[in-house]
Design a protein around this motif. Structure first.
Motif: not given
Length: 437
Positions: A378-401
């Motif tokens: 799991f932590g690999e995906w957090v490292v990737e997020l930090i390196q990219r600066g954004k979450q490219p996968l829609e399924r793992w993005q923050w949801r509004e509402g």
């Protein structure tokens, strides 16, 4: 732009995802890591992984998660922090002759997802009828009434509390700092300068600076990020155990992890405690606030149902035992509890920066009952997020509402039945107690 390796990073929560994040940030070269948790020790009882064991399997109708789960199983077998705690006992999945159509349909979809996959094919066998199952479950003396299903060799379970302890020791020996305890380790609020989070306050009144704050509080996440509660709710499932003798424990050693889709699941007994863990299957229970509607786990000192499971869940488990181990079916259940986790309506995780915080807060949430198995990767995906600066996968993005509504989670194929609120369980228990007086 990626942050520097010596940037102060704070991880709030020492559960499966928080510890995995610490380990993988270490592996990526980050040197200034601190984990905060309100528990005085790890494993933390506030984590959903504070438990004997969890299923580790890769059957998903979505090949995206199948691929990730296979990576996780490989890591369970190879990463030094996790290898002692993975047990590939095999996995039996079944439905009884009374199973609702939804349960049968999900079993077939799960089987179809792996039956022809080269990674699984050699270890899969379709099963129908008592004798076919007993090739793998010879200790099961019950009727196994009209059971249909399959056996999967490439699956089993991991000892969850031991995995947390091992991950903590692994990280601490390599320089991750841990601040634990109800006063020093419990974070009460995040601190902002404009939109940017600059740190947080702990229960002892101390303010801590942090360039990047990672909220990995599981079911408790919305206590710091209220808007998280609109799409990731605190939900609980029942857990119960039977205390076995040494001989009984030895008898059941090595049984496959068994999941009866219309009743519940169980594991081989724990050799240290001789406890046999069972869990009923269902939608689970929430605890929404009357004013905000946000579901959070109950306060620590709330009276029952912290030490009981609902009657309907007990009935399922008694039937499960009658089907498999009739000699155990009337034994008292010990260490009964509700296990709280973070749940999304579509069972997708949230691994993303919190919008409007200028990339200063990351939220890890929505394990949805299938997140622990991913702990080694799991932590690999957090490292990737930090390196990219954004979450490219829609399924793992923050949801509004709000996602879902009255049928929250019921469209997810592996959830059977109807949900309920914690208050309903308390009132039902009180009625049972009064009736017995």
């Amino acid at each position: 732009m990626p942050i520097s390796k010596d940037t102060p990073i704070s991880i709030l929560g020492s559960g499966a995802w928080g510890l995995s994040t610490a380990i993988h940030l270490l592996a990526a070269g980050h040197t200034n890591l601190t984990v905060y948790d309100r528990s005085p020790e790890i494993p933390s009882p506030y984590s959903a992984a504070y438990d004997l064991n969890k299923i580790v399997r890769a059957e998903y109708e979505d090949p995206f998660y199948t691929r990730l789960a296979l990576q996780a199983i490989h890591a369970w077998k190879t990463h030094p922090a996790f290898t002692p705690h993975y047990h590939q006992t095999g996995y039996v999945v079944a439905c009884t002759g009374r199973a609702p159509p939804k349960a049968v349909e999900h079993l077939e979809k799960a089987l179809a997802s792996i039956e022809q996959d080269p990674a699984f094919k050699a270890g899969i066998r379709r099963l129908e009828g008592r004798e076919a199952f007993r090739d793998y479950t010879w200790q099961y003396t019950g009727p196994l009434s009209q059971w249909k299903g399959y056996y999967n060799r490439l699956a089993g379970y991991a000892h969850s509390s031991d995995s947390l302890r091992s991950a903590w020791e692994f990280a601490a020996r390599r320089g991750v700092k841990f601040v634990l305890g109800e006063e020093a380790g419990r974070v009460t609020k995040l601190v902002y300068s404009g939109k940017k989070c600059t740190g947080f306050v702990t229960a002892d009144g101390q303010t801590h600076s942090s360039a990047l704050t990672i909220v990995a509080l599981g079911a408790h996440g919305a206590s710091l990020l209220p808007s998280l509660g609109k799409f990731s709710v605190a939900r609980s499932w029942s857990v119960a155990h039977v205390q076995l003798t040494e001989e009984e424990c030895n008898l059941l050693r090595g049984i496959p992890t068994t999941n009866v889709r219309d009743l519940g699941f169980f594991f081989e007994p724990d050799p240290k405690t001789r406890l046999f863990k069972l869990c009923p299957l269902g939608i689970g229970y929430t605890n929404p606030d009357a004013k905000t509607g946000i579901s959070l786990p109950p306060p620590d000192r709330l009276p029952p149902p912290q030490d009981f499971i609902p009657y309907e869940d007990e009935k399922k488990l008694r039937q499960l035992l009658r089907e498999t181990f009739p000699w155990m079916a009337s034994r008292p259940f010990v260490d009964q509890k509700l296990c709280w986790f973070a749940d999304t309506a579509d069972s997708e995780y949230c691994i993303d920066y919190v919008p409007g915080t200028e990339n200063s807060v990351i939220c890890l949430s929505g394990d949805s009952g299938h997140g622990f198995k991913m702990m080694p990767v799991f932590g690999e995906w957090v490292v990737e997020l930090i390196q990219r600066g954004k979450q490219p996968l829609e399924r793992w993005q923050w949801r509004e509402g709000s996602v879902g509504g009255g049928d929250w989670g019921e469209k997810v194929s592996w959830r059977i039945g109807k949900g309920a609120e914690l208050g309903e369980l308390i009132r039902a228990k009180e009625r049972v107690v009064r009736a017995r007086l």
